[in-house]
Design a protein around this motif. Structure first.
Motif, PDB file in Angstrom:
ATOM      1  N   SER A  85       9.005  15.143   0.997  1.00  0.00           N
ATOM      2  CA  SER A  85      10.050  14.385   0.867  1.00  0.00           C
ATOM      3  C   SER A  85      10.194  13.117   0.443  1.00  0.00           C
ATOM      4  CB  SER A  85      11.069  15.007   1.551  1.00  0.00           C
ATOM      5  OG  SER A  85      11.071  14.707   3.095  1.00  0.00           O
ATOM      6  N   ASN A  86       9.344  12.483   1.522  1.00  0.00           N
ATOM      7  CA  ASN A  86       9.107  11.045   1.529  1.00  0.00           C
ATOM      8  C   ASN A  86       8.371  10.549   0.166  1.00  0.00           C
ATOM      9  OD1 ASN A  86      10.162  10.651   3.855  1.00  0.00           O
ATOM     10  ND2 ASN A  86       8.179  10.877   5.035  1.00  0.00           N
ATOM     11  N   VAL A  87       7.444  11.323   0.018  1.00  0.00           N
ATOM     12  CA  VAL A  87       6.627  11.028  -1.361  1.00  0.00           C
ATOM     13  C   VAL A  87       7.655  11.201  -2.638  1.00  0.00           C
ATOM     14  CG1 VAL A  87       4.622  11.693  -2.778  1.00  0.00           C
ATOM     15  CG2 VAL A  87       4.337  11.478  -0.507  1.00  0.00           C
ATOM     16  N   GLN A  88       8.220  12.247  -2.544  1.00  0.00           N
ATOM     17  CA  GLN A  88       8.930  12.376  -3.805  1.00  0.00           C
ATOM     18  C   GLN A  88      10.078  11.349  -3.868  1.00  0.00           C
ATOM     19  OE1 GLN A  88      11.014  16.249  -2.590  1.00  0.00           O
ATOM     20  NE2 GLN A  88       9.331  17.348  -3.723  1.00  0.00           N
ATOM     21  N   MET A  89      10.441  10.632  -2.885  1.00  0.00           N
ATOM     22  CA  MET A  89      11.098   9.435  -3.043  1.00  0.00           C
ATOM     23  C   MET A  89      10.568   7.913  -3.036  1.00  0.00           C
ATOM     24  SD  MET A  89      14.196  10.385  -0.088  1.00  0.00           S
ATOM     25  CE  MET A  89      15.296   9.444  -0.608  1.00  0.00           C
ATOM     26  N   CYS A 136       0.796  -0.956   0.024  1.00  0.00           N
ATOM     27  CA  CYS A 136       0.062  -0.033  -0.053  1.00  0.00           C
ATOM     28  C   CYS A 136       0.802   1.283   0.162  1.00  0.00           C
ATOM     29  CB  CYS A 136      -1.051   0.150   1.334  1.00  0.00           C
ATOM     30  SG  CYS A 136      -1.974  -1.336   1.358  1.00  0.00           S
ATOM     31  N   HIS A 137       1.911   1.332   0.792  1.00  0.00           N
ATOM     32  CA  HIS A 137       2.491   2.551   1.173  1.00  0.00           C
ATOM     33  C   HIS A 137       3.723   2.707  -0.327  1.00  0.00           C
ATOM     34  CE1 HIS A 137       0.774   3.790   4.610  1.00  0.00           C
ATOM     35  NE2 HIS A 137       1.095   2.585   5.136  1.00  0.00           N
ATOM     36  N   ARG A 193       3.986   6.285  -1.386  1.00  0.00           N
ATOM     37  CA  ARG A 193       2.637   6.568  -1.872  1.00  0.00           C
ATOM     38  C   ARG A 193       1.747   7.716  -0.873  1.00  0.00           C
ATOM     39  NH1 ARG A 193       1.603   0.691  -3.550  1.00  0.00           N
ATOM     40  NH2 ARG A 193       2.577   0.545  -5.297  1.00  0.00           N
ATOM     41  N   ALA A 194       1.331   8.797  -1.305  1.00  0.00           N
ATOM     42  CA  ALA A 194       0.506   9.835  -0.754  1.00  0.00           C
ATOM     43  C   ALA A 194      -0.876   9.177  -0.504  1.00  0.00           C
ATOM     44  CB  ALA A 194       0.435  11.284  -1.549  1.00  0.00           C
ATOM     45  N   LEU A 195      -0.902   8.507   0.542  1.00  0.00           N
ATOM     46  CA  LEU A 195      -2.355   7.596   0.424  1.00  0.00           C
ATOM     47  C   LEU A 195      -3.440   8.827   1.096  1.00  0.00           C
ATOM     48  CD1 LEU A 195      -1.297   4.212   1.734  1.00  0.00           C
ATOM     49  CD2 LEU A 195      -1.889   4.969  -0.553  1.00  0.00           C
ATOM     50  N   ALA A 221      10.196   0.820  -0.260  1.00  0.00           N
ATOM     51  CA  ALA A 221      10.627   1.624   0.782  1.00  0.00           C
ATOM     52  C   ALA A 221      12.201   1.677   0.569  1.00  0.00           C
ATOM     53  CB  ALA A 221      10.514   1.010   2.160  1.00  0.00           C
ATOM     54  N   GLN A 222      12.682   1.114  -0.784  1.00  0.00           N
ATOM     55  CA  GLN A 222      14.142   1.060  -0.823  1.00  0.00           C
ATOM     56  C   GLN A 222      14.695   2.626  -0.458  1.00  0.00           C
ATOM     57  OE1 GLN A 222      15.191   0.227  -4.959  1.00  0.00           O
ATOM     58  NE2 GLN A 222      17.368  -0.282  -4.081  1.00  0.00           N
ATOM     59  N   ASN A 223      13.917   3.730  -1.355  1.00  0.00           N
ATOM     60  CA  ASN A 223      14.698   4.917  -1.300  1.00  0.00           C
ATOM     61  C   ASN A 223      14.289   5.863  -0.087  1.00  0.00           C
ATOM     62  OD1 ASN A 223      15.918   4.222  -3.656  1.00  0.00           O
ATOM     63  ND2 ASN A 223      14.189   5.022  -4.917  1.00  0.00           N
TER      64      ASN A 223
END
Length: 468
Positions: A168-172, A148-149, A175-177, A152-154
């Protein structure tokens, strides 16, 4: 702020009352436990990051605590994901259910080998990890965090670093849930279907014994929620969840996905169209051969098709019509025109129906955009509840699927009013009995009575109206 206890209780009661009829998918396509094998999953190329596995998220300083005492997030998310007997733990049980007698019987009827290793099943009963798997990834985790998310590698290391932001997490790759369209797109892959291997429950699979597919974004999201909407959440995610927005966008996205899949050139089974797209109970009716035959079909103003033709499953079209009349009136007429034209085109030929589907799909996408920007204030929510049971809409509840969506809609909208503090939880509790009567009217798909359902739904809505 967390959903209050009463709202959660209402959701739980809705689940108990509707599990057999509304959430068959949640009870089957998500149920799992722990197996040991690591069979391969056929998956398409993807820009998703490498999937590292649930173990990478389960440290006691991350999401693996036994108590919800984290400073920013609960940190007991893994435990809630693993809850053994509740809807909240359904994703964690999705792989083990493939070893059940029912699953193995379905696989045997289809001739696909073991359900636990068949790509026909693993596309939804496990994390396909389309970009690949890290060393700690286990297929037996079922529908794990990254399903779902996002892989997570990056972002695994950086998402908890000092100064890290959700953006910044979304850019990497996260997912913007919190975005209803993004979440719907993710959920629909399994809770409705996609063109990827193992993510489409066609008529053949259902004939082998798989439950009917049902989806409602806000209700399913609430059942799976593992986080609190506290101050930190509001700061990181930009505000509290608007449940009505999630419901409305989910309906639009579901129709968009359905029409997209219908238009794919691979849809069909030999000489026949793919029956998955059509209303099950328009064909699965009793047959009368005597001279006093009593046809069960009722006239449906939203389906201008000849008698004897199976209608397209229009459950999402009906809900969208109710929502659009209140929240996107400029698109309401266009939706009704395009949906009627699509039904009519089905009586002509496939080329005409695909063209009409593409036009209707454009309207569904426009509605998704409009709903994403809508505020859905108190008056609008009450108006949508009224519209669902209005004469203009209720006359379209001639078949089971649309009626199930209507019950879930009324329940979702009522709980949204509670969750947002716009009506007291106690007042909603006092009318739960009326909502449960409406649930009872669609409890048994083989005993569906349209007229009685309309009466039960209308009674529930009239009672809700007293809270206005």
């Amino acid at each position: 702020m967390r959903y209050n206890d009463m709202a959660e209780a209402l959701r739980a009661r809705a689940w108990i009352g509707a599990v057999a009829l509304c959430l068959s998918l949640a009870a089957f396509a998500l149920l799992i436990g722990f197996g040991r094998g690591q069979p391969a999953i056929a998956a398409p190329a993807s820009s998703d990051n490498l999937h590292l596995g649930v173990a990478s998220c389960s440290g006691s300083t991350c999401h693996g605590r036994q108590e919800a005492d984290g400073r920013i997030v609960r940190q007991d998310e893994l435990m809630r994901w693993q809850e053994p007997s509740t809807p909240g733990g359904a994703h964690s049980r999705a792989y083990a259910v493939l070893a059940s007698p029912r699953s193995q019987a379905i696989a045997a009827r289809m001739g696909i080998g073991s359900a636990s290793s068949s790509s026909e099943c693993l596309g939804c009963h496990a994390d396909p990890a389309p970009a690949g798997r890290g060393p700690r990834f286990q297929l037996s985790d079922g529908v794990g965090c990254e399903a779902c998310h996002g892989g997570a590698q990056n972002w695994l290391q950086s998402h908890y670093a000092v100064g890290a932001t959700h953006r910044s997490n979304v850019q990497m790759g996260m997912r913007a849930l919190e975005n209803p369209a993004e979440r719907a797109s993710v959920c629909l892959d399994c809770h409705f279907g996609s063109s990827r291997k193992g993510q489409f429950v066609n008529h053949r699979i259902m004939a082998a014994g798989h439950p009917r597919i049902v989806f409602e974004l806000d209700l399913f999201s609430t059942l799976q929620q593992h986080h609190d909407e506290d101050r930190d959440y509001l700061e990181r995610k930009g505000g509290r969840t608007n449940n009505v927005r999630f419901w409305a966008v989910g309906q639009a996205m579901a129709l968009d996905r359905s029409l997209d899949l219908y238009g794919k050139p691979t849809g069909g089974a030999g000489a026949f169209p793919e029956f998955y797209f059509f209303d099950c109970h328009s064909c699965h009716r009793r047959i009368f051969d005597d001279e006093d035959a009593r046809p069960q079909k009722l006239a449906n103003p939203g389906r201008p098709i000849p008698a004897g033709m199976p209608p397209y499953n229009d459950e999402n079209m009906i809900m969208l019509s109710a929502a659009a009349r209140i929240a996107a009136p400029a698109l309401a007429g266009r939706l009704d025109t395009d949906s009627r034209a699509f039904h009519a085109a089905l009586a002509k030929d496939r080329a005409s129906s695909i063209a009409a589907a593409a036009k209707l799909r454009g309207t569904a996408q426009a509605l998704a955009s409009a709903f994403s920007a809508a505020s859905f204030n108190r008056d609008q929510v009450f108006a949508i509840i009224d519209t669902v049971s209005s004469e203009a809409i209720s006359q379209r509840f001639t078949d089971y699927e649309g009626s199930v969506q209507a019950v879930m809609a009324v329940d979702t909208l009522l709980n949204a009013l509670v969750n947002s503090g716009q009506i007291p939880a106690g007042a909603a509790t006092s009318i739960r009995g009326d909502v449960n009567v409406a649930y009872g009217a669609v409890r048994d798909p083989n005993d569906y009575r349209p007229v009685e359902f309309r009466r039960a739904l209308g009674s529930a809505v009239r009672t809700i109206r007293t809270l206005r």
